[in-house]
Design an enzyme around this catalytic site. Structure first.
Site, PDB file in Angstrom:
ATOM      1  N   GLU A  12      -7.717 -27.553  -2.757  1.00 52.99           N
ATOM      2  CA  GLU A  12      -6.560 -28.597  -2.447  1.00 52.99           C
ATOM      3  C   GLU A  12      -6.820 -29.566  -1.958  1.00 52.99           C
ATOM      4  OE1 GLU A  12      -3.045 -25.231  -2.013  1.00 52.99           O
ATOM      5  OE2 GLU A  12      -4.182 -25.642  -0.299  1.00 52.99           O
ATOM      6  N   GLY A  78       3.692 -20.520  -4.840  1.00 55.87           N
ATOM      7  CA  GLY A  78       4.297 -19.184  -5.938  1.00 55.87           C
ATOM      8  C   GLY A  78       5.598 -19.804  -6.426  1.00 55.87           C
ATOM      9  N   ILE A 152       2.582 -13.624  -1.154  1.00 55.20           N
ATOM     10  CA  ILE A 152       3.775 -12.815  -1.817  1.00 55.20           C
ATOM     11  C   ILE A 152       3.203 -12.439  -3.294  1.00 55.20           C
ATOM     12  CG2 ILE A 152       6.154 -12.442  -2.613  1.00 55.20           C
ATOM     13  CD1 ILE A 152       5.606 -12.994   0.622  1.00 55.20           C
ATOM     14  N   MET A 172       2.428 -20.900   2.015  1.00 53.30           N
ATOM     15  CA  MET A 172       2.151 -20.346   3.622  1.00 53.30           C
ATOM     16  C   MET A 172       1.870 -21.496   4.629  1.00 53.30           C
ATOM     17  SD  MET A 172      -0.459 -17.430   2.277  1.00 53.30           S
ATOM     18  CE  MET A 172      -0.732 -16.681   3.807  1.00 53.30           C
ATOM     19  N   GLU A 173       2.331 -22.792   4.467  1.00 56.57           N
ATOM     20  CA  GLU A 173       1.921 -23.742   5.128  1.00 56.57           C
ATOM     21  C   GLU A 173       3.053 -24.638   5.576  1.00 56.57           C
ATOM     22  OE1 GLU A 173      -0.190 -23.173   2.691  1.00 56.57           O
ATOM     23  OE2 GLU A 173      -1.735 -22.112   3.782  1.00 56.57           O
ATOM     24  N   ASP A 196       1.384 -19.537  -9.410  1.00 58.06           N
ATOM     25  CA  ASP A 196       1.744 -18.034  -9.911  1.00 58.06           C
ATOM     26  C   ASP A 196       3.232 -18.010  -9.612  1.00 58.06           C
ATOM     27  OD1 ASP A 196       0.528 -18.250  -6.856  1.00 58.06           O
ATOM     28  OD2 ASP A 196       2.164 -16.915  -7.020  1.00 58.06           O
TER      29      ASP A 196
HETATM   30  N1  ADE Z   1       0.602 -19.865  -2.640  1.00 59.13           N
HETATM   31  C1  ADE Z   1       0.412 -19.851  -4.009  1.00 59.13           C
HETATM   32  N2  ADE Z   1       0.832 -18.597  -4.291  1.00 59.13           N
HETATM   33  C2  ADE Z   1       1.438 -18.105  -3.395  1.00 59.13           C
HETATM   34  C3  ADE Z   1       2.002 -16.753  -3.145  1.00 59.13           C
HETATM   35  N3  ADE Z   1       2.302 -16.089  -4.130  1.00 59.13           N
HETATM   36  N4  ADE Z   1       2.514 -16.489  -1.753  1.00 59.13           N
HETATM   37  C4  ADE Z   1       2.230 -17.358  -0.873  1.00 59.13           C
HETATM   38  N5  ADE Z   1       1.744 -18.367  -1.062  1.00 59.13           N
HETATM   39  C5  ADE Z   1       1.191 -18.785  -2.276  1.00 59.13           C
END
Ligand code: ADE
Length: 228
Positions: A12, A78, A152, A172-173, A196
């Site tokens: 990133e 995600g 996730i 996650m941040e 995703d």
């Molecule tokens: N970052 C990218 N995809 C993610 C996901 N599925 N869960 C948590 N953080 C992510």
């Protein structure tokens, strides 16, 4: 003006370092920070590492040690809004921590002791991000981002987060950085490109699209920096 740009993964921040080319590497508390001088602007770029604790630490160091006056988080997420496709860009309007659970005390999910579930991102930075996207013909979704220390990868879990927080994307941040910025009176902007859909196939999609989606997000951030 000193601007901090955080990515959680090396993938990133690599597109940013490759773009700026000339940077000074500064080691601080066992971690690398990259300083880019752009005339009146200085960028401090760092890979925070994954999760809420490391990203909060990085944001704090950027603000309190390096004097960053604005923070931009750049990376992938995600997508849980069914409209979102891999490669789409989302600007976080507000962020929450989906994994905070003190419901046993009668509080809602995501509730933190000062009474806030959501932390707002900065409207001025967001307007700049939107204007830059528009000028460049890039579609930028605006959405609620839910953050937690979990990758996730299940339909049930993502649907729960979507329903509970009306979230559009998961990562996650973002929320932890937003909380630090809120407490330290520093404007924050979170830009993510979808890697995703956080469902059962999330891992395969994430591994395939992490680098390309990270580049998409970084390319908007680079254009934004030119305007700041
Ligand atoms: N970052 C990218 N995809 C993610 C996901 N599925 N869960 C948590 N953080 C992510």
């Amino acid at each position: 003006m000193t601007i901090g740009i955080i990515g959680a993964m090396q993938e990133e921040i690599t597109p940013l370092l490759e773009h700026y080319q000339a940077y000074e590497t500064i080691e601080f508390c066992g971690h690398s920070y990259y300083r880019v001088s752009l005339g009146k602007k200085t960028l401090i770029i760092a890979c925070s590492r994954i999760g809420k604790v490391y990203s909060a630490l990085t944001a704090s160091v950027m603000i309190l040690h390096f004097g960053c006056e604005q923070i931009i988080f750049n990376g992938v997420a995600g997508g849980i809004n069914p409209q979102y496709k891999v490669g789409d860009l989302v600007l976080a309007t507000k962020l929450c921590q989906h994994d905070v659970d003190i419901t046993i005390f009668g509080h809602p999910f995501g509730y933190i002791s000062d009474g806030k579930i959501f932390t707002q991102s900065d409207s001025t930075l967001n307007e700049i991000a939107k204007a830059v996207a528009k000028e460049n013909g890039i579609h930028l979704y605006e959405g609620v981002v839910a953050t937690g220390d979990q990758f996730i990868h299940s339909k049930e879990k993502k649907e729960w987060i979507q329903k509970e927080f009306k979230a559009d994307a998961i990562e996650m941040e973002g929320a932890s950085v937003a909380v630090v910025c809120d407490n330290l009176n520093t404007p924050i902007c979170v830009i993510r490109a979808i890697s995703d859909n956080a469902g059962d196939e999330a891992l395969i999609s994430y591994e395939e699209f992490l680098a390309t989606s990270a580049k998409i997000s970084a390319s908007l951030v680079i254009k934004m920096i030119e305007k700041l």
